[in-house]
Design a protein around this motif. Structure first.
Motif, mmCIF file in Angstrom:
data_model
loop_
_atom_site.group_PDB
_atom_site.id
_atom_site.type_symbol
_atom_site.label_atom_id
_atom_site.label_comp_id
_atom_site.label_asym_id
_atom_site.label_seq_id
_atom_site.Cartn_x
_atom_site.Cartn_y
_atom_site.Cartn_z
ATOM 1 N N ILE A 136 0.834 -1.200 0.000
ATOM 2 C CA ILE A 136 0.000 0.000 0.000
ATOM 3 C C ILE A 136 0.869 1.250 0.000
ATOM 4 C CG2 ILE A 136 -1.815 1.242 1.225
ATOM 5 C CD1 ILE A 136 -2.581 -1.526 -0.024
ATOM 6 N N GLU A 137 0.547 2.168 -0.912
ATOM 7 C CA GLU A 137 1.327 3.399 -1.048
ATOM 8 C C GLU A 137 0.816 4.525 -0.167
ATOM 9 O OE1 GLU A 137 2.993 4.317 -5.166
ATOM 10 O OE2 GLU A 137 1.027 3.463 -5.623
ATOM 11 N N HIS A 138 -0.508 4.572 0.014
ATOM 12 C CA HIS A 138 -1.081 5.751 0.662
ATOM 13 C C HIS A 138 -2.488 5.432 1.157
ATOM 14 C CE1 HIS A 138 -1.413 10.037 1.465
ATOM 15 N NE2 HIS A 138 -2.567 10.065 0.832
ATOM 16 N N GLY A 143 -27.009 1.759 -11.647
ATOM 17 C CA GLY A 143 -25.925 0.989 -12.258
ATOM 18 C C GLY A 143 -24.719 0.775 -11.373
ATOM 19 N N GLY A 144 -24.645 1.496 -10.253
ATOM 20 C CA GLY A 144 -23.493 1.380 -9.360
ATOM 21 C C GLY A 144 -23.279 2.657 -8.590
ATOM 22 N N CYS A 145 -22.035 3.078 -8.449
ATOM 23 C CA CYS A 145 -21.786 4.343 -7.739
ATOM 24 C C CYS A 145 -20.428 4.912 -8.132
ATOM 25 C CB CYS A 145 -21.890 4.155 -6.228
ATOM 26 S SG CYS A 145 -20.458 3.427 -5.440
ATOM 27 N N THR A 146 -20.284 6.200 -7.890
ATOM 28 C CA THR A 146 -19.020 6.901 -8.081
ATOM 29 C C THR A 146 -18.457 7.284 -6.727
ATOM 30 O OG1 THR A 146 -19.650 7.788 -10.247
ATOM 31 C CG2 THR A 146 -17.901 8.931 -9.063
ATOM 32 N N LEU A 147 -17.216 6.907 -6.476
ATOM 33 C CA LEU A 147 -16.521 7.309 -5.253
ATOM 34 C C LEU A 147 -15.530 8.412 -5.583
ATOM 35 C CD1 LEU A 147 -15.513 3.980 -3.428
ATOM 36 C CD2 LEU A 147 -17.461 5.462 -2.935
ATOM 37 N N THR A 148 -15.484 9.412 -4.726
ATOM 38 C CA THR A 148 -14.423 10.416 -4.793
ATOM 39 C C THR A 148 -13.502 10.177 -3.616
ATOM 40 O OG1 THR A 148 -15.905 12.026 -5.822
ATOM 41 C CG2 THR A 148 -13.868 12.868 -4.852
ATOM 42 N N ILE A 149 -12.225 9.989 -3.906
ATOM 43 C CA ILE A 149 -11.225 9.711 -2.880
ATOM 44 C C ILE A 149 -10.316 10.927 -2.757
ATOM 45 C CG2 ILE A 149 -9.489 8.091 -2.048
ATOM 46 C CD1 ILE A 149 -12.179 6.763 -2.631
ATOM 47 N N ALA A 150 -10.384 11.601 -1.608
ATOM 48 C CA ALA A 150 -9.593 12.811 -1.373
ATOM 49 C C ALA A 150 -8.318 12.478 -0.599
ATOM 50 C CB ALA A 150 -10.431 13.835 -0.613
ATOM 51 N N GLU A 151 -7.511 13.536 -0.355
ATOM 52 C CA GLU A 151 -6.237 13.407 0.373
ATOM 53 C C GLU A 151 -5.346 12.356 -0.292
ATOM 54 O OE1 GLU A 151 -7.116 12.731 4.498
ATOM 55 O OE2 GLU A 151 -8.493 14.421 4.604
ATOM 56 N N SER A 152 -5.298 12.430 -1.610
ATOM 57 C CA SER A 152 -4.607 11.405 -2.392
ATOM 58 C C SER A 152 -3.479 11.963 -3.252
ATOM 59 C CB SER A 152 -5.612 10.686 -3.300
ATOM 60 O OG SER A 152 -6.666 10.134 -2.554
ATOM 61 N N ALA A 153 -3.042 13.182 -2.984
ATOM 62 C CA ALA A 153 -2.041 13.838 -3.835
ATOM 63 C C ALA A 153 -0.781 13.001 -4.078
ATOM 64 C CB ALA A 153 -1.667 15.196 -3.237
ATOM 65 N N ALA A 207 -6.951 20.284 -5.276
ATOM 66 C CA ALA A 207 -8.097 20.467 -4.387
ATOM 67 C C ALA A 207 -8.255 19.284 -3.437
ATOM 68 C CB ALA A 207 -9.372 20.637 -5.215
ATOM 69 N N GLN A 208 -8.705 19.548 -2.223
ATOM 70 C CA GLN A 208 -8.974 18.538 -1.201
ATOM 71 C C GLN A 208 -7.764 17.641 -0.935
ATOM 72 O OE1 GLN A 208 -12.715 16.925 -3.123
ATOM 73 N NE2 GLN A 208 -13.480 17.144 -1.036
ATOM 74 N N GLY A 209 -6.585 18.228 -1.048
ATOM 75 C CA GLY A 209 -5.385 17.432 -0.851
ATOM 76 C C GLY A 209 -5.135 16.453 -1.979
ATOM 77 N N GLY A 210 -5.748 16.737 -3.135
ATOM 78 C CA GLY A 210 -5.662 15.840 -4.279
ATOM 79 C C GLY A 210 -6.782 14.819 -4.212
ATOM 80 N N TRP A 211 -7.619 14.768 -5.277
ATOM 81 C CA TRP A 211 -8.719 13.804 -5.273
ATOM 82 C C TRP A 211 -8.835 13.136 -6.640
ATOM 83 C CZ3 TRP A 211 -12.219 14.637 -9.090
ATOM 84 C CH2 TRP A 211 -12.415 15.953 -9.534
#
Length: 236
Positions: free
Chosen positions: A6-8, A20-30, A58-62
């Motif tokens: 795992i990197e981060h 049909g499913g969902c969209t996830l936004t993952i923040a703090e990922s810069a 934005a948002q620490g990278g998302w």
């Protein structure tokens, strides 16, 4: 292809669901977006997902990923909530050292944490697999002591297996506990499981050889092993 290292740790900042499913936004990922592109593969809790949109600032990278219903059915990602941390790993580059094991990030099933015990500074975790079904046969043939397994995308070594109880265990050293989400999960929580794909390839090759397919070399090897075992037991 991934390594299971795992990197981060990113944070789920939004979830958008539809039929049909969902969209996830993952923040703090810069840190994992420095060389990012739309279409890149990122393993999120061990599930290989495609980046559909991202912003390094934005948002620490998302970044955003789309999860089809099949993915939601196979993984624990449909249970994630805003604020949850997730394990992140970019697809393996040809120029890096290979540290874990070959991980496809194609989750086979989920398992449930049924026990967690400290062992000095380490942590021992015990998991139980679901009852097998015709659609999803048992994964226990691929789970062996000291073998590899990916749990929430983390390459770990199996410390114990009990086929009759459908359980297996791992131990997390202090460093690993600090770098992944698994150490924070409580008894009763689900985790994503991917067994070692090498075992799957071996099983398929053996089945093909025994049923008359496969190579002559494989078939001869299997016959030699069986003959040696029977000879040692005095059965031939």
């Amino acid at each position: 292809m991934f390594t299971g290292l795992i990197e981060h740790l990113g944070t789920v900042s939004s979830i958008e669901r539809d039929a049909g499913g969902c969209t996830l936004t993952i923040a703090e990922s810069a840190p994992i977006l420095t060389d990012g592109h739309v279409g890149d593969s990122i393993a999120v809790n061990g599930a290989c997902l495609t980046v559909t949109e991202f912003d390094k600032e934005a948002q620490g990278g998302w970044f955003k990923v789309w999860l089809a219903n099949e993915t939601l059915d196979r993984t624990d990602l449909g249970e994630r909530k805003v604020g949850d941390q997730v394990n992140l790993e970019r697809a393996m580059g040809a120029h890096v050292r290979f540290g874990g094991h070959f991980v496809q990030a194609h989750v086979d099933t989920t398992a449930t944490i049924i026990d967690r015990k400290p062992d000095g500074e380490s942590l021992r975790l015990l998991f139980q697999l679901p009852e097998p079904t015709p659609e999803r046969p048992s994964l226990l043939p691929y789970i062996i002591p000291k073998g590899y397994i990916a749990i929430d995308g983390t390459s770990l070594t199996i410390t114990q297996v009990d086929d009759s109880q459908r359980t297996f265990g791992v131990m997390l050293i202090t460093h690993t506990q600090e770098k992944i989400t698994l150490s924070k999960k409580a008894v009763g929580a689900k985790v994503n499981i991917e067994v070692d794909m090498v075992g799957k390839f071996v099983e398929k090759s053996v089945h093909a050889s025994l049923s008359g397919g496969g190579s002559e070399v494989m078939r001869d090897t299997i016959e030699k092993i069986v003959e040696d075992v029977l000879t040692k037991k005095g059965l031939v």
